[in-house]
Design a protein around this motif. Structure first.
Motif, PDB file in Angstrom:
ATOM      1  N   LEU A 243       4.124 -15.259  -1.303  1.00  0.00           N
ATOM      2  CA  LEU A 243       4.120 -13.813  -1.574  1.00  0.00           C
ATOM      3  C   LEU A 243       2.769 -13.195  -1.245  1.00  0.00           C
ATOM      4  O   LEU A 243       2.689 -12.137  -0.587  1.00  0.00           O
ATOM      5  CB  LEU A 243       4.458 -13.562  -3.044  1.00  0.00           C
ATOM      6  N   TYR A 244       1.687 -13.810  -1.702  1.00  0.00           N
ATOM      7  CA  TYR A 244       0.361 -13.246  -1.469  1.00  0.00           C
ATOM      8  C   TYR A 244      -0.006 -13.260   0.019  1.00  0.00           C
ATOM      9  O   TYR A 244      -0.670 -12.340   0.522  1.00  0.00           O
ATOM     10  CB  TYR A 244      -0.683 -14.001  -2.287  1.00  0.00           C
ATOM     11  N   GLN A 245       0.416 -14.290   0.713  1.00  0.00           N
ATOM     12  CA  GLN A 245       0.154 -14.318   2.166  1.00  0.00           C
ATOM     13  C   GLN A 245       0.875 -13.174   2.870  1.00  0.00           C
ATOM     14  O   GLN A 245       0.308 -12.503   3.751  1.00  0.00           O
ATOM     15  CB  GLN A 245       0.594 -15.670   2.740  1.00  0.00           C
ATOM     16  N   LYS A 246       2.104 -12.937   2.473  1.00  0.00           N
ATOM     17  CA  LYS A 246       2.866 -11.842   3.094  1.00  0.00           C
ATOM     18  C   LYS A 246       2.268 -10.488   2.733  1.00  0.00           C
ATOM     19  O   LYS A 246       2.139  -9.589   3.586  1.00  0.00           O
ATOM     20  CB  LYS A 246       4.323 -11.906   2.632  1.00  0.00           C
ATOM     21  N   LEU A 253      -1.946  -5.001   8.221  1.00  0.00           N
ATOM     22  CA  LEU A 253      -1.234  -4.161   9.201  1.00  0.00           C
ATOM     23  C   LEU A 253      -1.350  -2.673   8.827  1.00  0.00           C
ATOM     24  O   LEU A 253      -1.574  -1.802   9.687  1.00  0.00           O
ATOM     25  CB  LEU A 253       0.238  -4.570   9.274  1.00  0.00           C
ATOM     26  N   ILE A 254      -1.188  -2.416   7.503  1.00  0.00           N
ATOM     27  CA  ILE A 254      -1.280  -1.024   7.030  1.00  0.00           C
ATOM     28  C   ILE A 254      -2.683  -0.488   7.275  1.00  0.00           C
ATOM     29  O   ILE A 254      -2.884   0.671   7.711  1.00  0.00           O
ATOM     30  CB  ILE A 254      -0.924  -0.946   5.530  1.00  0.00           C
ATOM     31  N   ILE A 284       6.366  -1.139   6.178  1.00  0.00           N
ATOM     32  CA  ILE A 284       5.498  -2.206   5.644  1.00  0.00           C
ATOM     33  C   ILE A 284       5.208  -1.970   4.169  1.00  0.00           C
ATOM     34  O   ILE A 284       5.200  -2.913   3.349  1.00  0.00           O
ATOM     35  CB  ILE A 284       4.188  -2.273   6.455  1.00  0.00           C
ATOM     36  N   LEU A 285       4.952  -0.714   3.799  1.00  0.00           N
ATOM     37  CA  LEU A 285       4.732  -0.392   2.388  1.00  0.00           C
ATOM     38  C   LEU A 285       5.947  -0.769   1.558  1.00  0.00           C
ATOM     39  O   LEU A 285       5.828  -1.255   0.421  1.00  0.00           O
ATOM     40  CB  LEU A 285       4.398   1.089   2.230  1.00  0.00           C
ATOM     41  N   GLY A 286       7.123  -0.528   2.134  1.00  0.00           N
ATOM     42  CA  GLY A 286       8.359  -0.899   1.431  1.00  0.00           C
ATOM     43  C   GLY A 286       8.469  -2.406   1.217  1.00  0.00           C
ATOM     44  O   GLY A 286       8.879  -2.860   0.139  1.00  0.00           O
ATOM     45  N   LYS A 287       8.076  -3.113   2.247  1.00  0.00           N
ATOM     46  CA  LYS A 287       8.102  -4.576   2.104  1.00  0.00           C
ATOM     47  C   LYS A 287       7.142  -5.044   1.026  1.00  0.00           C
ATOM     48  O   LYS A 287       7.444  -5.935   0.224  1.00  0.00           O
ATOM     49  CB  LYS A 287       7.726  -5.231   3.440  1.00  0.00           C
ATOM     50  N   ASN A 288       5.948  -4.416   1.019  1.00  0.00           N
ATOM     51  CA  ASN A 288       4.962  -4.804   0.006  1.00  0.00           C
ATOM     52  C   ASN A 288       5.453  -4.490  -1.408  1.00  0.00           C
ATOM     53  O   ASN A 288       5.186  -5.238  -2.359  1.00  0.00           O
ATOM     54  CB  ASN A 288       3.633  -4.117   0.262  1.00  0.00           C
TER      55      ASN A 288
END
Length: 430
Positions: A243-246, A253-254, A284-288
């Motif tokens: 999780l932390y790596q992702k 990226l953001i 990407i924010l959504g993924k985070n």
């Protein structure tokens, strides 16, 4: 054939100079031989010997026969139309055969078959030097005395007492080591209890992002909590790392997109290029957000486990601390008690040795009585240059060594000593 008795009318008479008589076996005339060399005896005038069991009469024979009533001596026995003299024939039907000279195995067997109920008395004076006889009672008594030697027994009980003292000293040393270790263990237990209590009090801080990042780096939840609670640390760590790596990758990226948006450095021309970056950033924010929700889910799961398990751990530690604190006075008391035991053993050592020796003395006397009962008049022997013909004998055999005793052969290695008086009395019973 030399005979002691001949018939004269209805009487049995011993030889006298010039006398004649009738042979008890064949009925022929016999004459008395009364010289100065051989023992006086009867012998046939001209006929051959009529008893195949014939053995010349000797002084030894005569002396033995004289120990029994006259009408038991040199009795004629007839079985299956065969007649033979018996040296002694008792009213109980027992034949005592006195054997002075050498005899073949065949003759031994022949006589035993004829007499059936018999015993042998063998003149062993000529070969007694070949008999090495040892008194079993004497040997057994010597071994028993050695076994119950005061020196050996004193050493034995002293060693036993010393071992008791050493065992107590070892126990005392172990207790002292325990007494030395327990305060340290107690201190460590109290530190662990504080950690448990502090963790339970501030679970949210303990399960914060910073704490999770620390766990991720260390590879474990806590130095003791993960081991004590129902946590699969490996699985949690794997999930956290992933999780932390992702999240970190997405955050980078953001950050890159923001730089491009702020500096108008995007390469795609037109409004659509900016819009695309905004859309990509939102994705990407959504993924985070989704990843952080997963993190929160793990945090909640761990929190539930902590809320369930920590109170039990705290209670367990308190009990352990209480036990250690209660043990300390007990250990001290036990050390004092064992030291007193050591002193008591030292004080009573001489008394114990004395009592032990007295007890062993009673055992010695008891064993001595048993040995005397079992080994009295029993001897071991070795027959050098043994007269092997006697191995053919199956009837009881007594050796006469020329003294006041007979030795009954019990086995190839054992003899039983019997006084001649006892032997005569036993077989003279009517």
């Amino acid at each position: 054939m030399n005979m002691r008795y001949a018939c004269s009318g209805n009487l049995r008479i011993e030889p006298q100079p010039g006398a004649v008589g009738i042979c008890q076996i064949c009925g022929n005339q016999v004459r008395a031989y009364c010289g100065t060399i051989n023992i006086w005896h009867w012998r046939h005038n001209e006929l051959p010997d009529c008893d195949s069991f014939y053995e010349p009469m000797s002084e030894w024979h005569k002396n033995w026969q004289n120990q029994f009533p006259e009408d038991w001596r040199e009795v004629v026995l007839e079985r299956n139309n065969e007649k033979h003299f018996a040296d002694i024939f008792t009213p109980q039907g027992l034949v005592i055969e006195f054997q002075h000279s050498s005899i073949s195995p065949e003759k031994i067997i022949e006589r035993e078959l004829f007499y059936t109920n018999m015993v042998w008395v063998v003149d062993a004076t000529s070969f007694k030097k070949n008999l090495v006889i040892s008194d079993l009672l004497e040997n057994s008594v010597e071994r028993l005395k050695k076994k119950y030697s005061k020196t050996i027994l004193s050493r034995e009980i002293s060693k036993r007492i010393e071992e008791e003292v050493n065992m107590l000293r070892t126990a005392i040393l172990n207790l002292k080591n325990k007494l030395f270790r327990n305060p340290r263990i107690l201190e460590r237990r109290k530190d662990i209890l504080k950690i448990y209590e502090r963790t339970l009090k501030d679970l949210d801080g303990y399960l914060s992002d910073e704490a999770f990042k620390t766990w991720q780096k260390k590879g474990r939840i806590h130095f003791s909590l993960g081991e004590c609670l129902d946590l699969d640390e490996v699985e949690i760590r794997t999930q956290l790392i992933d999780l932390y790596q992702k999240i970190n990758s997405n955050s980078k990226l953001i950050e890159q997109i923001n730089i491009e948006l702020e500096g108008n450095g995007y390469s795609i021309k037109g409004n659509n290029s900016k819009e695309k970056l905004e859309i990509e950033k939102d994705k990407i924010l959504g993924k985070n957000r989704h990843l952080k929700n997963s993190l929160q889910k793990i945090r909640n799961e761990v929190k539930l486990i902590f809320l369930k398990g920590l109170p039990n751990l705290i209670e367990k530690e308190k009990l352990e601390i209480q036990k250690i604190e209660m043990d300390l006075p007990k250990i001290n008391k036990e050390i004092i008690s064992k030291n007193l035991d050591v002193e008591q053993i030292k004080k009573t050592k001489e008394k114990r040795i004395s009592e032990f020796l007295a007890k062993k003395n009673l055992e010695f006397k008891q064993e001595m009585r048993v040995i005397k009962k079992e080994n009295y008049d029993i001897f071991s022997y070795e027959w050098k240059h043994e007269r092997r013909s006697w191995r053919s004998a199956s009837k009881p055999m007594f050796l006469d060594l020329g003294n006041e005793y007979l030795f009954k052969i019990k086995s190839n290695s054992l003899l039983e000593r019997i006084s001649k008086t006892r032997f005569i009395k036993h077989y003279s019973y009517k």
